[in-house]
Design a protein around this motif. Structure first.
Motif, PDB file in Angstrom:
ATOM      1  N   LEU A  60       0.818  -1.207   0.000  1.00 27.18           N
ATOM      2  CA  LEU A  60       0.000   0.000   0.000  1.00 27.18           C
ATOM      3  C   LEU A  60       0.847   1.250   0.000  1.00 27.18           C
ATOM      4  CD1 LEU A  60      -2.712   1.458   0.343  1.00 27.18           C
ATOM      5  CD2 LEU A  60      -2.304   1.324   2.805  1.00 27.18           C
TER       6      LEU A  60
ATOM      7  N   GLU B 162      -8.601   8.007  -2.299  1.00 26.91           N
ATOM      8  CA  GLU B 162      -8.200   6.636  -2.052  1.00 26.91           C
ATOM      9  C   GLU B 162      -7.473   6.157  -3.295  1.00 26.91           C
ATOM     10  OE1 GLU B 162     -12.258   4.307  -3.483  1.00 26.91           O
ATOM     11  OE2 GLU B 162     -11.975   4.775  -1.359  1.00 26.91           O
TER      12      GLU B 162
ATOM     13  N   THR C 133      -8.415   2.459   2.315  1.00 36.11           N
ATOM     14  CA  THR C 133      -7.305   3.395   2.519  1.00 36.11           C
ATOM     15  C   THR C 133      -7.804   4.815   2.314  1.00 36.11           C
ATOM     16  OG1 THR C 133      -5.662   1.809   1.723  1.00 36.11           O
ATOM     17  CG2 THR C 133      -5.026   4.123   1.736  1.00 36.11           C
TER      18      THR C 133
ATOM     19  N   SER D 187      -1.603   8.719   5.020  1.00 38.83           N
ATOM     20  CA  SER D 187      -2.342   7.596   4.440  1.00 38.83           C
ATOM     21  C   SER D 187      -2.667   6.614   5.552  1.00 38.83           C
ATOM     22  CB  SER D 187      -1.510   6.901   3.359  1.00 38.83           C
ATOM     23  OG  SER D 187      -1.147   7.813   2.336  1.00 38.83           O
TER      24      SER D 187
ATOM     25  N   SER E  38      -4.597   3.019   6.392  1.00 37.52           N
ATOM     26  CA  SER E  38      -5.174   1.828   5.776  1.00 37.52           C
ATOM     27  C   SER E  38      -5.639   0.842   6.828  1.00 37.52           C
ATOM     28  CB  SER E  38      -4.161   1.156   4.847  1.00 37.52           C
ATOM     29  OG  SER E  38      -2.995   0.816   5.569  1.00 37.52           O
TER      30      SER E  38
END
Length: 254
Positions: free
Chosen positions: A14, A186, A198, A218, A220
């Motif tokens: 990610l 996102e 996210t 960010s 997640s």
């Protein structure tokens, strides 16, 4: 030890995918009493200004603090890395790591890969496919909201292709220079089946005549119940413009 490393993989991909989204530098915002514009006019202004902005910055240097916290299965982890980044037009970025602390695994396999991913996004072959324009994004709606900082235009956007460097969500534009003030979005492509959601938040401020990123976050959520938060703080900018800037925004990368 190998089993524990496999547990880190769901959130590793990610963060590699997200950071290049943030690498935008721009310039001054101000209030405006101009008539309302259509979505096409706003987007046309954005794209046109971007072409001009790319020529206005010769280079800049700054310090970044990458901080990652993970809470969940199998444990809680933290790591931090301080980096100096030097940008030279038209497409060169050099990263110097100043310090590392916390989980060595996270530093090596996540934070260092973030700067590798940003370097990848900066390459000429990649940059054209991630620029903020109508070739790469659909601009689906426009709102005008009074804002003390001049970030009046709010655009809903979505990527035209599945690309790990693109995103879907909302961008705020300055109503004078059509520069991005902030982003709430996102990823356009989920980088891992282990990630359920996210949220991306990017913020920009005027520094030495240019709008530059000051904080990116960010967050997640993992399918196994964990949560990972990556924060990048930007400091100590030194700007090297190719020309004096007056009400101009600059996007040195993308």
């Amino acid at each position: 030890m190998a089993v524990r490393r496999r547990n880190y993989l769901p959130f590793l991909a990610l963060f590699i995918a997200l950071t290049p989204i943030a690498m935008i530098a721009q310039a001054p915002a101000a209030g405006s009493a101009e008539p309302r514009l259509t979505i096409s006019q706003v987007v046309d202004n954005l794209v046109q200004k971007n072409a001009e902005r790319a020529k206005a910055l010769e280079g800049y240097r700054g310090k970044r603090i990458y901080h990652l916290e993970y809470a969940g299965f199998p444990t809680t982890l933290r790591a931090e890395m301080i980096v100096e980044m030097t940008y030279s037009a038209p497409a060169s970025k050099e990263f110097t790591i100043l310090s590392e602390s916390g989980s060595k695994w996270i530093v090596k396999h996540v934070l260092k890969r973030l700067i590798e991913a940003e370097a990848e996004a900066q390459q000429t072959s990649t940059r054209a496919s991630v620029e903020l324009n109508t070739q790469n994004y659909e601009f689906t709606s426009l709102e005008q909201r009074p804002d003390a900082d001049g970030c009046t235009y709010v655009l809903e956007i979505r990527p035209r292709a599945s690309n790990k460097f693109l995103y879907r969500g909302r961008i705020w534009l300055d109503d004078r220079d059509f520069a991005v003030c902030r982003i709430e979005a996102e990823p356009g492509k989920n980088p891992s089946i282990w990630i359920t959601k996210t949220d991306i938040r990017h913020k920009y401020e005027k520094i030495q005549g240019f709008w530059l990123p000051v904080e990116n976050q960010s967050v997640s959520v993992l399918r196994l119940g964990g949560r990972a938060t990556l924060t990048i703080t930007y400091q100590n900018y030194e700007i090297n413009p190719s020309d004096p800037v007056k009400h101009v925004s600059v996007y040195p990368s993308r």
